[in-house]
Scaffold this motif. Structure first.
Motif, short mmCIF file in Angstrom:
data_model
loop_
_atom_site.label_atom_id
_atom_site.label_comp_id
_atom_site.label_asym_id
_atom_site.label_seq_id
_atom_site.Cartn_x
_atom_site.Cartn_y
_atom_site.Cartn_z
N TRP A 282 0.85 -1.19 0.00
CA TRP A 282 0.00 0.00 0.00
C TRP A 282 0.89 1.24 0.00
O TRP A 282 1.90 1.29 0.71
CB TRP A 282 -0.92 0.03 1.22
CG TRP A 282 -1.90 -1.11 1.25
CD1 TRP A 282 -1.74 -2.32 1.87
CD2 TRP A 282 -3.17 -1.15 0.60
NE1 TRP A 282 -2.84 -3.11 1.66
CE2 TRP A 282 -3.74 -2.42 0.88
CE3 TRP A 282 -3.89 -0.25 -0.17
CZ2 TRP A 282 -4.98 -2.81 0.42
CZ3 TRP A 282 -5.14 -0.63 -0.64
CH2 TRP A 282 -5.67 -1.89 -0.35
N PRO A 290 -4.20 5.53 2.49
CA PRO A 290 -3.78 4.82 1.28
C PRO A 290 -4.17 5.58 0.02
O PRO A 290 -5.32 6.01 -0.13
CB PRO A 290 -4.52 3.49 1.37
CG PRO A 290 -5.71 3.78 2.23
CD PRO A 290 -5.30 4.84 3.19
N GLY A 292 -2.40 4.55 -3.14
CA GLY A 292 -1.92 3.79 -4.28
C GLY A 292 -1.47 2.40 -3.88
O GLY A 292 -1.55 2.02 -2.71
N ARG A 293 -1.00 1.64 -4.90
CA ARG A 293 -0.46 0.29 -4.68
C ARG A 293 0.84 0.17 -5.46
O ARG A 293 0.99 0.76 -6.54
CB ARG A 293 -1.45 -0.77 -5.18
CG ARG A 293 -2.79 -0.77 -4.46
CD ARG A 293 -2.73 -1.49 -3.13
NE ARG A 293 -3.02 -2.91 -3.27
CZ ARG A 293 -2.61 -3.85 -2.41
NH1 ARG A 293 -1.83 -3.52 -1.40
NH2 ARG A 293 -2.95 -5.10 -2.59
N SER A 303 -2.60 6.09 -7.27
CA SER A 303 -3.37 5.17 -8.10
C SER A 303 -4.32 5.97 -9.00
O SER A 303 -4.99 6.88 -8.53
CB SER A 303 -4.17 4.21 -7.23
OG SER A 303 -5.04 3.43 -8.03
N LEU A 307 -9.21 2.69 -4.98
CA LEU A 307 -8.62 1.56 -4.29
C LEU A 307 -9.70 0.75 -3.57
O LEU A 307 -10.74 1.30 -3.18
CB LEU A 307 -7.59 2.04 -3.26
CG LEU A 307 -6.37 2.76 -3.82
CD1 LEU A 307 -5.54 3.34 -2.68
CD2 LEU A 307 -5.52 1.82 -4.66
N HIS A 328 -11.31 -7.96 -6.59
CA HIS A 328 -10.13 -7.78 -5.75
C HIS A 328 -9.95 -8.99 -4.83
O HIS A 328 -10.93 -9.61 -4.39
CB HIS A 328 -10.26 -6.53 -4.88
CG HIS A 328 -10.37 -5.27 -5.68
ND1 HIS A 328 -9.36 -4.78 -6.47
CD2 HIS A 328 -11.40 -4.38 -5.81
CE1 HIS A 328 -9.74 -3.65 -7.04
NE2 HIS A 328 -10.97 -3.40 -6.67
N GLU A 343 -5.22 -5.01 6.41
CA GLU A 343 -5.83 -5.48 5.18
C GLU A 343 -6.48 -6.82 5.43
O GLU A 343 -6.17 -7.52 6.39
CB GLU A 343 -4.80 -5.58 4.05
CG GLU A 343 -3.72 -6.63 4.29
CD GLU A 343 -2.73 -6.75 3.13
OE1 GLU A 343 -2.64 -5.82 2.32
OE2 GLU A 343 -2.03 -7.79 3.08
#
Length: 365
Positions: A282, A290, A292-293, A303, A307, A328, A343
């Motif tokens: 993350w 958060p 982006g990835r 991102s 997300l 996902h 997560e």
């Protein structure tokens, strides 16, 4: 000792029994949900507590006293009451609606207003933005939040809720349920909830009372009701997807795993050869949110697409639905300030479901 005790309660309308020989204890600080088919007697059972309906037989004790020893008006002012269509006074502002019962009880105007502001904040509405609005200026979800605030205004020991979220859309309904769970964790009121929605009862209640034709068929924790139906009627009522319903009892915050993360602009650690490390990291902004990835060895960037994120109060059932909807396999879990706290992966949901099947203890995880 239980706050509420029904003993041998029966009620007839003509030749039909609305309730027949009901015995029920409701413990202090717990949420009990009455559920069942239309005509099962659940609303009649609830409305007896504020003496809108009187029993033909039996007695009800409230905080050690017989209900008939209370004057109906005084009794009602000492109980919070939330109904499906809210029932806000259209000619009063949000502030005036919330202050109605405290003012009737003699609370000074300034103190009642401070209490109203506290409650608006508790239900997730900014007092500065909402206290002066009229009910017609509120969305359905906002009006229900104001209704909950009004019911809590006099700090009643008991809250009666009759299909409180039934008139809002499914998205708002889920948000209101999550908000109410948060509020209940903070204030621990004794709550009697009438609902036709088993998923809602499973998510919110400490105890579920399933009724049929004016009688109690089973009284149990949500986990026990789903795992050990008392008879074929209960089994048919809860349905074949009992394992999925169990997931509604588990919050993401209680089972989320540590989330591998890097700061915006940093490079994610490269995967060690032969090491089964994180597939993605993350990317967090300066506030820990958060944005982006990043794969191992990649630089953390924003991102371009939304997300997969849910709040810590959301359930595993909601997480599974989001995964199936968007494809996902991992969802980020956020705190109330939208910071990343963990997560949840599809494997975690499967493990939690297996744990729920093995245990029918019924405590909210």
């Amino acid at each position: 000792m239980a706050l509420i005790e029904y003993r041998g309660i029966s009620k007839r309308y003509g030749d039909a029994w609305a309730l027949k020989n009901i015995d029920l204890d409701i413990e202090r600080g717990t949420l009990t949900a009455l559920i069942g088919p239309s005509g099962s007697g659940k609303t009649t059972c609830l409305r007896m507590l504020n003496r809108l309906v009187e029993p033909d037989e039996g007695s009800i004790r409230y905080d050690g006293r017989t209900l008939r020893s209370f004057k109906p008006e005084a009794l009602r002012r000492g109980m919070g009451y939330v109904i499906q269509n809210v029932g806000l006074f259209p000619h009063l502002t949000v502030l005036e609606n919330i202050c109605t019962v405290p003012r009737l009880l003699g609370t000074p105007k300034a103190r009642a207003a401070r209490r109203a502001d506290e409650l608006l904040a508790l239900v997730g509405l900014d007092p500065a933005l909402y206290r002066g609005r009229r009910p017609r200026e509120l969305s359905g979800g906002e009006a229900q939040r104001v209704g909950v605030a009004r019911a809590l205004a006099a700090d009643p020991p008991l809250l009666l809720m009759d299909e409180p979220f039934g008139a809002v859309d499914p998205l708002q309904r889920g948000r209101l349920q999550e908000a109410f769970l948060r509020i209940q964790r903070e204030i621990k009121k004794t709550v009697l909830l009438v609902t036709h929605d088993l998923d809602e009862a499973v998510r919110l209640a400490d105890t579920i009372v399933l009724m049929r034709a004016g009688t109690i068929v089973q009284r149990a924790s949500p986990a026990t009701l789903l795992a050990e139906p008392a008879d074929d009627f209960v089994r048919d009522f809860v349905g074949e997807d009992r394992s999925l319903k169990r997931l509604a009892r588990v919050s993401l915050g209680s089972v989320a795993a540590t989330a591998p993360a890097v700061a915006l602009g940093e490079t994610a650690p490269a995967a060690a050869e032969g090491c089964d490390g994180p597939a993605q990291y993350w990317v967090l902004d300066g506030a820990g949110k958060p944005i982006g990835r990043a794969r191992p060895g990649q630089r953390g960037t924003l991102s371009p697409t939304p997300l997969p994120l849910l709040s810590a109060g959301a359930s595993l059932k909601e997480a599974l639905a989001a995964m199936l909807e968007d494809g996902h396999s991992v969802i980020g879990v956020l705190d109330e300030s939208e910071r990343l706290i963990g997560e949840i992966a599809i494997g975690d949901i499967i493990s939690s479901s297996a744990d729920a099947v093995e245990s029918s203890s019924g405590g909210r995880q």
